[in-house]
Design a protein around this motif. Sequence first.
Motif, PDB file in Angstrom:
ATOM      1  N   GLY A  42      -2.156  -4.196  -7.631  1.00 22.80           N
ATOM      2  CA  GLY A  42      -1.588  -5.206  -8.513  1.00 22.80           C
ATOM      3  C   GLY A  42      -0.979  -6.380  -7.786  1.00 22.80           C
ATOM      4  N   VAL A  43      -0.405  -6.120  -6.607  1.00 25.40           N
ATOM      5  CA  VAL A  43       0.235  -7.183  -5.833  1.00 25.40           C
ATOM      6  C   VAL A  43      -0.640  -7.606  -4.666  1.00 25.40           C
ATOM      7  CG1 VAL A  43       2.306  -7.842  -4.541  1.00 25.40           C
ATOM      8  CG2 VAL A  43       2.505  -6.324  -6.508  1.00 25.40           C
ATOM      9  N   GLY A  44      -1.363  -6.666  -4.089  1.00 22.00           N
ATOM     10  CA  GLY A  44      -2.237  -7.001  -2.972  1.00 22.00           C
ATOM     11  C   GLY A  44      -1.578  -6.880  -1.619  1.00 22.00           C
ATOM     12  N   ILE A  45      -0.612  -5.970  -1.494  1.00 25.90           N
ATOM     13  CA  ILE A  45       0.066  -5.720  -0.216  1.00 25.90           C
ATOM     14  C   ILE A  45      -0.190  -4.268   0.186  1.00 25.90           C
ATOM     15  CG2 ILE A  45       2.266  -5.711   1.025  1.00 25.90           C
ATOM     16  CD1 ILE A  45       1.507  -8.474   0.114  1.00 25.90           C
ATOM     17  N   ARG A  46      -0.698  -4.070   1.396  1.00 18.56           N
ATOM     18  CA  ARG A  46      -0.934  -2.709   1.895  1.00 18.56           C
ATOM     19  C   ARG A  46       0.215  -2.210   2.759  1.00 18.56           C
ATOM     20  NH1 ARG A  46      -5.786  -5.160   3.251  1.00 18.56           N
ATOM     21  NH2 ARG A  46      -5.224  -5.038   5.452  1.00 18.56           N
ATOM     22  N   SER A  47       0.817  -3.123   3.518  1.00 17.21           N
ATOM     23  CA  SER A  47       1.883  -2.735   4.435  1.00 17.21           C
ATOM     24  C   SER A  47       2.742  -3.947   4.734  1.00 17.21           C
ATOM     25  CB  SER A  47       1.317  -2.146   5.729  1.00 17.21           C
ATOM     26  OG  SER A  47       0.544  -3.118   6.437  1.00 17.21           O
ATOM     27  N   MET A 175      10.388  -6.183  -3.595  1.00 17.37           N
ATOM     28  CA  MET A 175      10.365  -5.105  -2.610  1.00 17.37           C
ATOM     29  C   MET A 175       8.953  -4.879  -2.087  1.00 17.37           C
ATOM     30  SD  MET A 175      13.057  -3.145  -1.706  1.00 17.37           S
ATOM     31  CE  MET A 175      14.654  -2.547  -2.236  1.00 17.37           C
ATOM     32  N   ALA A 176       7.972  -4.941  -2.987  1.00 17.77           N
ATOM     33  CA  ALA A 176       6.579  -4.759  -2.575  1.00 17.77           C
ATOM     34  C   ALA A 176       6.109  -5.907  -1.702  1.00 17.77           C
ATOM     35  CB  ALA A 176       5.683  -4.627  -3.807  1.00 17.77           C
ATOM     36  N   LEU A 177       6.561  -7.116  -2.022  1.00 17.40           N
ATOM     37  CA  LEU A 177       6.114  -8.303  -1.303  1.00 17.40           C
ATOM     38  C   LEU A 177       6.786  -8.475   0.052  1.00 17.40           C
ATOM     39  CD1 LEU A 177       6.180 -10.933  -4.187  1.00 17.40           C
ATOM     40  CD2 LEU A 177       4.152 -10.209  -2.929  1.00 17.40           C
ATOM     41  N   GLN A 269       1.227 -18.062   1.056  1.00 20.50           N
ATOM     42  CA  GLN A 269       1.798 -16.820   1.555  1.00 20.50           C
ATOM     43  C   GLN A 269       2.147 -15.783   0.513  1.00 20.50           C
ATOM     44  OE1 GLN A 269       2.512 -20.012   2.230  1.00 20.50           O
ATOM     45  NE2 GLN A 269       3.797 -20.233   4.032  1.00 20.50           N
ATOM     46  N   HIS A 270       1.912 -16.003  -0.747  1.00 21.45           N
ATOM     47  CA  HIS A 270       2.609 -15.236  -1.770  1.00 21.45           C
ATOM     48  C   HIS A 270       2.201 -13.771  -1.877  1.00 21.45           C
ATOM     49  CE1 HIS A 270       4.756 -18.767  -3.185  1.00 21.45           C
ATOM     50  NE2 HIS A 270       3.657 -19.418  -2.910  1.00 21.45           N
ATOM     51  N   SER A 271       0.927 -13.471  -1.961  1.00 28.69           N
ATOM     52  CA  SER A 271       0.487 -12.085  -2.090  1.00 28.69           C
ATOM     53  C   SER A 271      -1.023 -12.045  -1.941  1.00 28.69           C
ATOM     54  CB  SER A 271       0.877 -11.498  -3.457  1.00 28.69           C
ATOM     55  OG  SER A 271       0.124 -12.112  -4.495  1.00 28.69           O
ATOM     56  N   GLY A 272      -1.556 -10.837  -1.775  1.00 22.36           N
ATOM     57  CA  GLY A 272      -3.002 -10.693  -1.708  1.00 22.36           C
ATOM     58  C   GLY A 272      -3.671 -11.088  -3.008  1.00 22.36           C
ATOM     59  N   ARG A 273      -3.023 -10.797  -4.126  1.00 23.77           N
ATOM     60  CA  ARG A 273      -3.586 -11.159  -5.431  1.00 23.77           C
ATOM     61  C   ARG A 273      -3.665 -12.676  -5.589  1.00 23.77           C
ATOM     62  NH1 ARG A 273      -4.519  -8.617 -10.237  1.00 23.77           N
ATOM     63  NH2 ARG A 273      -4.212  -9.832 -12.158  1.00 23.77           N
ATOM     64  N   VAL A 293      -1.264 -11.639   4.714  1.00 26.92           N
ATOM     65  CA  VAL A 293      -0.196 -11.175   3.846  1.00 26.92           C
ATOM     66  C   VAL A 293      -0.391  -9.722   3.440  1.00 26.92           C
ATOM     67  CG1 VAL A 293      -1.257 -11.900   1.659  1.00 26.92           C
ATOM     68  CG2 VAL A 293       1.241 -11.841   1.870  1.00 26.92           C
ATOM     69  N   GLU A 294      -1.641  -9.264   3.348  1.00 27.18           N
ATOM     70  CA  GLU A 294      -1.902  -7.887   2.951  1.00 27.18           C
ATOM     71  C   GLU A 294      -1.355  -6.890   3.959  1.00 27.18           C
ATOM     72  OE1 GLU A 294      -4.161 -10.223   3.416  1.00 27.18           O
ATOM     73  OE2 GLU A 294      -5.375 -10.502   1.606  1.00 27.18           O
ATOM     74  N   GLU A 295      -1.302  -7.283   5.232  1.00 30.97           N
ATOM     75  CA  GLU A 295      -0.858  -6.360   6.282  1.00 30.97           C
ATOM     76  C   GLU A 295       0.574  -6.601   6.745  1.00 30.97           C
ATOM     77  OE1 GLU A 295      -2.570  -7.452  10.343  1.00 30.97           O
ATOM     78  OE2 GLU A 295      -3.947  -8.520   9.005  1.00 30.97           O
ATOM     79  N   THR A 296       1.071  -7.836   6.637  1.00 32.52           N
ATOM     80  CA  THR A 296       2.427  -8.132   7.115  1.00 32.52           C
ATOM     81  C   THR A 296       3.428  -8.290   5.982  1.00 32.52           C
ATOM     82  OG1 THR A 296       2.176 -10.544   7.082  1.00 32.52           O
ATOM     83  CG2 THR A 296       1.453  -9.384   9.071  1.00 32.52           C
ATOM     84  N   GLY A 297       2.959  -8.318   4.725  1.00 33.41           N
ATOM     85  CA  GLY A 297       3.841  -8.677   3.637  1.00 33.41           C
ATOM     86  C   GLY A 297       4.116 -10.173   3.657  1.00 33.41           C
ATOM     87  N   ASN A 298       4.869 -10.629   2.684  1.00 32.83           N
ATOM     88  CA  ASN A 298       5.182 -12.045   2.588  1.00 32.83           C
ATOM     89  C   ASN A 298       6.419 -12.347   3.423  1.00 32.83           C
ATOM     90  OD1 ASN A 298       5.785 -14.658   1.899  1.00 32.83           O
ATOM     91  ND2 ASN A 298       5.914 -14.309  -0.296  1.00 32.83           N
ATOM     92  N   ASN A 299       6.192 -12.760   4.682  1.00 35.00           N
ATOM     93  CA  ASN A 299       7.328 -13.156   5.502  1.00 35.00           C
ATOM     94  C   ASN A 299       7.576 -14.662   5.418  1.00 35.00           C
ATOM     95  OD1 ASN A 299       5.145 -13.792   7.404  1.00 35.00           O
ATOM     96  ND2 ASN A 299       5.310 -11.656   8.047  1.00 35.00           N
ATOM     97  N   VAL A 300       7.241 -15.232   4.279  1.00 31.34           N
ATOM     98  CA  VAL A 300       7.623 -16.565   3.825  1.00 31.34           C
ATOM     99  C   VAL A 300       7.238 -17.618   4.870  1.00 31.34           C
ATOM    100  CG1 VAL A 300       9.460 -17.868   2.651  1.00 31.34           C
ATOM    101  CG2 VAL A 300       9.538 -15.384   2.650  1.00 31.34           C
ATOM    102  N   ASN A 301       8.198 -18.161   5.605  1.00 37.00           N
ATOM    103  CA  ASN A 301       7.906 -19.230   6.553  1.00 37.00           C
ATOM    104  C   ASN A 301       7.206 -18.747   7.820  1.00 37.00           C
ATOM    105  OD1 ASN A 301       9.034 -21.898   5.544  1.00 37.00           O
ATOM    106  ND2 ASN A 301      10.753 -20.529   5.162  1.00 37.00           N
TER     107      ASN A 301
END
Length: 341
Positions: A42-47, A175-177, A269-273, A293-301
Amino acid sequence: MDSPNIHILSVRTALPGPPVDNVALAHRLGVGDSWARWAETGVGIRSRHLARDLESGEITHTLADLGEAAAREALAAAGLDAQDVDLLVMGTSMPDMLMPATVNIVADRLGIDGVPSYQVQSGCAGVVQAMEIAVQRLAGGSARTALVLGGDTWVKHFDPSGDVKHLSPAELVSMALAGDGAGCAVLSVEPRPGAAVVRRVRTRLVGGLPPAQTVEWFGAHAGTGAPAVTDDRGVVERQVPVLAAEAWRELLDDVGWKDSDVDAVLPPQHSGRVTERVCELLGVAESRVTSRVEETGNNVNGLLLFQLERALAGLGSGGRVVGLTVEATEWVRGGIAVEVL
């Protein structure tokens, strides 16, 4: 007199600790395997990588730690040392403290002194705003070599080791992102064989849209029950692709490139989706997309630099990169166009 080319001599990044997958995070949060599946599909984040130990709850890294590590590696890769740097600019939405500025802590640790330093407090577009400041200073002749840092750590806003039963759905989405990390690019007016050249950097405020994300100062609402972070994913998923497409067209028009001229596209940077929706709207094939982003999450900047690091490593002479950013807090669209010499 013509402005000099601004060269990217190196890009390096730093992550805190090993990756944390969705199952491990869901187990620690006590939210079950269905949440883990939703985070991926749903979000597109694996890790993601977190600057807080999940077991002990202790903070393991600060943003200054990550910025210092990325900067040291970037300088080494460029064959430079601290004395060669005469400008620092950092983009972050979550500095370690209100004061002193994290960029100055990094500079002090590196032994850089007596030079201008700037910290741009902004969401996802902050690293591009930092890049734009550095490019303008270098092109204007007031500096010759700059460090551009971008990164964020969510640790002050979320404690994955705590009780999450009271969290709102928006906070659980975040939290997921959430992923922690930082990057550093070394920019210089000095040419270097195989270096990339910044062809264009631009950012634009987009008015008239309500914020889809908010982040409070740590402790600003202590005891009030107000959430530290709010995130309207529906608005983000609808609006970000549209603004990314606008930034894409503006950059290509500025540099005179056709869509097919771009070898690597770095999505927002927002999400895999959101990445999937951006690429669909741009009509960009998956083979041309560099997304982390799918592997690192959203680390914004930090994420644009993570993606730029990977893209440049895979391109030879003549390779072209366009990186896009969209900030959803008070909307800003922007991006960077880069070409390898």
